[in-house]
Design an enzyme around this catalytic site. Sequence first.
Site, PDB file in Angstrom:
ATOM      1  N   GLU A   1      -8.150 -11.277   1.175  1.00  0.00           N
ATOM      2  CA  GLU A   1      -8.539 -10.192   2.079  1.00  0.00           C
ATOM      3  C   GLU A   1      -9.834 -10.507   2.826  1.00  0.00           C
ATOM      4  OE1 GLU A   1      -8.418  -6.803  -0.543  1.00  0.00           O
ATOM      5  OE2 GLU A   1      -6.239  -6.960  -0.776  1.00  0.00           O
TER       6      GLU A   1
ATOM      7  N   ARG B   1     -14.083  -1.142  -7.754  1.00  0.00           N
ATOM      8  CA  ARG B   1     -12.875  -0.348  -8.064  1.00  0.00           C
ATOM      9  C   ARG B   1     -13.240   0.875  -8.907  1.00  0.00           C
ATOM     10  NH1 ARG B   1      -7.731  -1.314  -5.693  1.00  0.00           N
ATOM     11  NH2 ARG B   1      -6.796  -0.588  -7.617  1.00  0.00           N
TER      12      ARG B   1
ATOM     13  N   LYS C   1     -11.746   3.540   5.244  1.00  0.00           N
ATOM     14  CA  LYS C   1     -10.515   3.732   6.013  1.00  0.00           C
ATOM     15  C   LYS C   1     -10.721   4.703   7.185  1.00  0.00           C
ATOM     16  CE  LYS C   1      -7.450   2.785   2.062  1.00  0.00           C
ATOM     17  NZ  LYS C   1      -6.294   3.283   1.264  1.00  0.00           N
TER      18      LYS C   1
ATOM     19  N   TYR D   1      -1.323  -5.274   3.811  1.00  0.00           N
ATOM     20  CA  TYR D   1      -0.578  -4.484   2.823  1.00  0.00           C
ATOM     21  C   TYR D   1       0.817  -5.062   2.536  1.00  0.00           C
ATOM     22  CZ  TYR D   1      -4.114  -0.780   2.708  1.00  0.00           C
ATOM     23  OH  TYR D   1      -5.273  -0.065   2.520  1.00  0.00           O
TER      24      TYR D   1
ATOM     25  N   HIS E   1     -10.703   1.235   0.660  1.00  0.00           N
ATOM     26  CA  HIS E   1      -9.931   0.140   0.071  1.00  0.00           C
ATOM     27  C   HIS E   1     -10.889  -0.798  -0.642  1.00  0.00           C
ATOM     28  CE1 HIS E   1      -7.231  -3.263  -0.432  1.00  0.00           C
ATOM     29  NE2 HIS E   1      -8.250  -4.003  -0.064  1.00  0.00           N
TER      30      HIS E   1
ATOM     31  N   THR F   1      -6.280   5.314  -7.562  1.00  0.00           N
ATOM     32  CA  THR F   1      -5.540   5.330  -6.297  1.00  0.00           C
ATOM     33  C   THR F   1      -5.019   6.734  -5.995  1.00  0.00           C
ATOM     34  OG1 THR F   1      -4.843   3.044  -6.695  1.00  0.00           O
ATOM     35  CG2 THR F   1      -3.542   4.325  -5.105  1.00  0.00           C
TER      36      THR F   1
ATOM     37  N   ASN G   1      -6.885   7.927   1.130  1.00  0.00           N
ATOM     38  CA  ASN G   1      -7.831   7.961   0.007  1.00  0.00           C
ATOM     39  C   ASN G   1      -9.152   7.238   0.296  1.00  0.00           C
ATOM     40  OD1 ASN G   1      -6.858   5.409  -0.154  1.00  0.00           O
ATOM     41  ND2 ASN G   1      -5.982   5.589  -2.214  1.00  0.00           N
TER      42      ASN G   1
HETATM   43  P1  IDP Z   1      -5.309   0.785  -4.100  1.00  0.00           P
HETATM   44  O1  IDP Z   1      -5.766   1.107  -2.691  1.00  0.00           O
HETATM   45  O2  IDP Z   1      -6.007   1.621  -5.120  1.00  0.00           O
HETATM   46  O3  IDP Z   1      -5.390  -0.692  -4.409  1.00  0.00           O
HETATM   47  P2  IDP Z   1      -2.417   0.430  -3.886  1.00  0.00           P
HETATM   48  O4  IDP Z   1      -1.446   0.733  -4.962  1.00  0.00           O
HETATM   49  O5  IDP Z   1      -2.701  -1.004  -3.570  1.00  0.00           O
HETATM   50  O6  IDP Z   1      -3.776   1.209  -4.212  1.00  0.00           O
HETATM   51  O7  IDP Z   1      -1.904   1.147  -2.580  1.00  0.00           O
HETATM   52  C1  IDP Z   1      -2.480   0.865  -1.312  1.00  0.00           C
HETATM   53  C2  IDP Z   1      -2.699   2.161  -0.575  1.00  0.00           C
HETATM   54  O8  IDP Z   1      -1.427   2.749  -0.307  1.00  0.00           O
HETATM   55  C3  IDP Z   1      -3.449   3.230  -1.382  1.00  0.00           C
HETATM   56  O9  IDP Z   1      -4.852   3.097  -1.293  1.00  0.00           O
HETATM   57  C4  IDP Z   1      -2.957   4.498  -0.748  1.00  0.00           C
HETATM   58  O10 IDP Z   1      -3.668   4.779   0.452  1.00  0.00           O
HETATM   59  C5  IDP Z   1      -1.527   4.167  -0.381  1.00  0.00           C
HETATM   60  N1  IDP Z   1      -0.604   4.660  -1.410  1.00  0.00           N
HETATM   61  C6  IDP Z   1      -0.434   4.163  -2.659  1.00  0.00           C
HETATM   62  N2  IDP Z   1       0.481   4.874  -3.351  1.00  0.00           N
HETATM   63  C7  IDP Z   1       0.881   5.854  -2.505  1.00  0.00           C
HETATM   64  C8  IDP Z   1       1.824   6.918  -2.630  1.00  0.00           C
HETATM   65  O11 IDP Z   1       2.476   7.114  -3.673  1.00  0.00           O
HETATM   66  N3  IDP Z   1       1.974   7.725  -1.535  1.00  0.00           N
HETATM   67  C9  IDP Z   1       1.286   7.540  -0.372  1.00  0.00           C
HETATM   68  N4  IDP Z   1       0.402   6.539  -0.223  1.00  0.00           N
HETATM   69  C10 IDP Z   1       0.193   5.719  -1.265  1.00  0.00           C
HETATM   70 MG    MG Z   2      -4.339  -2.287  -3.687  1.00  0.00          MG
END
Ligand code: IDP
Ligand code: MG
Length: 149
Positions: free
Chosen positions: A128, A87, A11, A51, A117, A93, A114
């Site tokens: 994707e 993963r 990212k 997303y 992805h 996450t 984070n």
């Molecule tokens: P993932 O990336 O582990 O698959 P997802 O639930 O698909 O997680 O969420 C996509 C992205 O959205 C996450 O990687 C993170 O950057 C962001 N995200 C998820 N939950 C939160 C939150 O509670 N606050 C802020 N950003 C979030």
């Molecule tokens: Mg995801």
Amino acid sequence: MAIERTYVMLKPGVMQRRIAGEILSRIEAKGLKIVAAKLMNIGRALAETHYAEHRERPFFGELTSYITSGPVFAMVIEGDDAIATVRRLCGATKVQDALPGTIRGDFAMHTGMNIIHASDAAASAEREIALYFKPEDIISWKDGNDGWI
Ligand code: IDP
Ligand code: MG
């Protein structure tokens, strides 16, 4: 175990922090195979499509603004059970749940930023990969005793 392909993306911020190599090293060291890779900027439309499942979440605006804020390193990664394996390398996450030793656990302080992805299932991986790569951009190279190593 089946050979799978998954979509993985470093990212925004990773290039600026000069840690792309360190993260790629973990993916390579595990034994996974990079079969496509490119540096690119994501436009708003692609960010919202990628997303789309999070469209109603309160962090959607923040997420799409962030993901379009700088270059990402987009990849297709191949290997046995690659979707779950990547993963696990990424970690949870939520950064407070991401254990040390995982990419998010070691490099990220904020869930919204984070670092990486990775597709979470076969259907999302297929969707994707197709969003970011043309089939001819995926190079299915061979491992093993074929004269190269
Ligand atoms: P993932 O990336 O582990 O698959 P997802 O639930 O698909 O997680 O969420 C996509 C992205 O959205 C996450 O990687 C993170 O950057 C962001 N995200 C998820 N939950 C939160 C939150 O509670 N606050 C802020 N950003 C979030
Ligand atoms: Mg995801």
